[in-house]
Design a protein around this motif. Structure first.
Motif, PDB file in Angstrom:
ATOM      1  N   ARG A  17       0.816  -1.236   0.000  1.00  0.00           N
ATOM      2  CA  ARG A  17       0.000   0.000   0.000  1.00  0.00           C
ATOM      3  C   ARG A  17       0.840   1.271   0.000  1.00  0.00           C
ATOM      4  N   ALA A  18       1.798   1.365   0.894  1.00  0.00           N
ATOM      5  CA  ALA A  18       2.601   2.591   1.013  1.00  0.00           C
ATOM      6  C   ALA A  18       3.438   2.818  -0.238  1.00  0.00           C
ATOM      7  N   GLU A  19       4.067   1.759  -0.723  1.00  0.00           N
ATOM      8  CA  GLU A  19       4.875   1.894  -1.943  1.00  0.00           C
ATOM      9  C   GLU A  19       3.995   2.241  -3.143  1.00  0.00           C
ATOM     10  N   ALA A  20       2.825   1.646  -3.206  1.00  0.00           N
ATOM     11  CA  ALA A  20       1.894   1.943  -4.300  1.00  0.00           C
ATOM     12  C   ALA A  20       1.466   3.407  -4.256  1.00  0.00           C
ATOM     13  N   ARG A  21       1.153   3.913  -3.066  1.00  0.00           N
ATOM     14  CA  ARG A  21       0.777   5.333  -2.937  1.00  0.00           C
ATOM     15  C   ARG A  21       1.870   6.232  -3.499  1.00  0.00           C
ATOM     16  N   ASP A  22       3.113   5.962  -3.101  1.00  0.00           N
ATOM     17  CA  ASP A  22       4.238   6.780  -3.551  1.00  0.00           C
ATOM     18  C   ASP A  22       4.433   6.678  -5.066  1.00  0.00           C
ATOM     19  N   ALA A  23       4.371   5.456  -5.578  1.00  0.00           N
ATOM     20  CA  ALA A  23       4.575   5.245  -7.016  1.00  0.00           C
ATOM     21  C   ALA A  23       3.469   5.917  -7.825  1.00  0.00           C
ATOM     22  N   LEU A  24       2.228   5.797  -7.369  1.00  0.00           N
ATOM     23  CA  LEU A  24       1.109   6.401  -8.097  1.00  0.00           C
ATOM     24  C   LEU A  24       1.172   7.923  -8.036  1.00  0.00           C
ATOM     25  N   ALA A  25       1.548   8.470  -6.905  1.00  0.00           N
ATOM     26  CA  ALA A  25       1.688   9.930  -6.794  1.00  0.00           C
ATOM     27  C   ALA A  25       2.767  10.437  -7.746  1.00  0.00           C
ATOM     28  N   ALA A  26       3.856   9.697  -7.870  1.00  0.00           N
ATOM     29  CA  ALA A  26       4.928  10.087  -8.795  1.00  0.00           C
ATOM     30  C   ALA A  26       4.435  10.006 -10.236  1.00  0.00           C
ATOM     31  N   LEU A  27       3.674   8.963 -10.565  1.00  0.00           N
ATOM     32  CA  LEU A  27       3.142   8.836 -11.923  1.00  0.00           C
ATOM     33  C   LEU A  27       2.162   9.966 -12.238  1.00  0.00           C
ATOM     34  N   ILE A  40      -4.689   6.369 -12.571  1.00  0.00           N
ATOM     35  CA  ILE A  40      -3.775   6.597 -11.441  1.00  0.00           C
ATOM     36  C   ILE A  40      -4.562   7.029 -10.205  1.00  0.00           C
ATOM     37  N   ALA A  41      -5.410   8.047 -10.374  1.00  0.00           N
ATOM     38  CA  ALA A  41      -6.156   8.576  -9.233  1.00  0.00           C
ATOM     39  C   ALA A  41      -7.131   7.538  -8.681  1.00  0.00           C
ATOM     40  N   HIS A  42      -7.781   6.795  -9.566  1.00  0.00           N
ATOM     41  CA  HIS A  42      -8.724   5.757  -9.142  1.00  0.00           C
ATOM     42  C   HIS A  42      -8.013   4.723  -8.270  1.00  0.00           C
ATOM     43  N   HIS A  43      -6.858   4.259  -8.707  1.00  0.00           N
ATOM     44  CA  HIS A  43      -6.113   3.263  -7.936  1.00  0.00           C
ATOM     45  C   HIS A  43      -5.465   3.867  -6.692  1.00  0.00           C
ATOM     46  N   ALA A  44      -4.996   5.099  -6.790  1.00  0.00           N
ATOM     47  CA  ALA A  44      -4.391   5.753  -5.632  1.00  0.00           C
ATOM     48  C   ALA A  44      -5.423   5.917  -4.515  1.00  0.00           C
ATOM     49  N   ALA A  45      -6.658   6.225  -4.875  1.00  0.00           N
ATOM     50  CA  ALA A  45      -7.714   6.368  -3.867  1.00  0.00           C
ATOM     51  C   ALA A  45      -7.861   5.084  -3.060  1.00  0.00           C
ATOM     52  N   ASP A  46      -7.793   3.958  -3.746  1.00  0.00           N
ATOM     53  CA  ASP A  46      -7.959   2.667  -3.072  1.00  0.00           C
ATOM     54  C   ASP A  46      -6.793   2.303  -2.170  1.00  0.00           C
ATOM     55  N   ARG A  47      -5.680   3.002  -2.297  1.00  0.00           N
ATOM     56  CA  ARG A  47      -4.491   2.685  -1.498  1.00  0.00           C
ATOM     57  C   ARG A  47      -4.295   3.639  -0.325  1.00  0.00           C
ATOM     58  N   GLN A  48      -5.263   4.524  -0.101  1.00  0.00           N
ATOM     59  CA  GLN A  48      -5.137   5.499   0.983  1.00  0.00           C
ATOM     60  C   GLN A  48      -5.556   4.880   2.313  1.00  0.00           C
ATOM     61  N   ASP A  49      -4.967   5.383   3.375  1.00  0.00           N
ATOM     62  CA  ASP A  49      -5.278   4.880   4.712  1.00  0.00           C
ATOM     63  C   ASP A  49      -6.332   5.713   5.430  1.00  0.00           C
ATOM     64  N   ASP A  50      -6.664   6.885   4.901  1.00  0.00           N
ATOM     65  CA  ASP A  50      -7.737   7.656   5.527  1.00  0.00           C
ATOM     66  C   ASP A  50      -8.706   8.148   4.460  1.00  0.00           C
ATOM     67  N   ALA A  51      -9.950   8.315   4.882  1.00  0.00           N
ATOM     68  CA  ALA A  51     -11.025   8.631   3.949  1.00  0.00           C
ATOM     69  C   ALA A  51     -10.860   9.999   3.296  1.00  0.00           C
ATOM     70  N   GLU A  52     -10.310  10.976   4.003  1.00  0.00           N
ATOM     71  CA  GLU A  52     -10.102  12.311   3.407  1.00  0.00           C
ATOM     72  C   GLU A  52      -9.128  12.239   2.237  1.00  0.00           C
TER      73      GLU A  52
END
Length: 137
Positions: A17-27, A40-52
């Motif tokens: 999850r954490a690595e995916a968040r970082d990789a997707l944000a970079a992409l 990217i945004a669709h998948h990044a949303a699913d990898r977040q740890d908080d709802a905001e």
């Protein structure tokens, strides 16, 4: 470029999850193309740890979808609105959740009659059940 980015999105999805968040944000920062940005945004949303944070990425996905040709955009809208409706529900933003539920339902006719379409239609009805009887208060 878009194919390369999409391949890298796929690779990011195999990370924790954490690595995916970082990789997707970079992409996200590497492209302005709406199709990969939506993915990217669709998948990044699913990898977040908080709802905001999830909400912010879901909103980015919907914004990116606005730049797609109509037939591509239309196929994404039910899922994007479903995700936004669900995260708003979890954040107790009931009116916003209902608005996105209505948008998901209004766009559900664009879904194919396949397994994916059935999954999204089921998600829409599940969200409707969860929102039944809730109030903004």
């Amino acid at each position: 470029m878009s194919d390369d980015i999409m391949a890298r999105v796929g690779a990011a999805m195999r990370l924790d999850r954490a690595e995916a968040r970082d990789a997707l944000a970079a992409l996200w920062d590497e492209t302005e193309d709406p199709l990969p940005r939506c993915a990217i945004a669709h998948h990044a949303a699913d990898r977040q740890d908080d709802a905001e944070a999830e909400l912010a990425w879901d909103e980015r996905a919907l914004e990116a979808a606005a730049g797609l040709p109509a037939e591509q955009r239309d196929s994404f809208l039910p899922s994007l609105h479903l995700n936004l409706g669900d995260v708003h529900r979890r954040l107790h933003h009931v009116e916003a959740a209902r608005e996105h539920l209505a948008a998901a339902r209004a766009n559900a006719h664009h879904l194919a009659q396949d397994e994916y379409g059935a999954m999204i239609r089921g998600g829409i009805e599940n969200l409707a059940r969860k929102l039944a009887g809730t109030t903004d208060a």
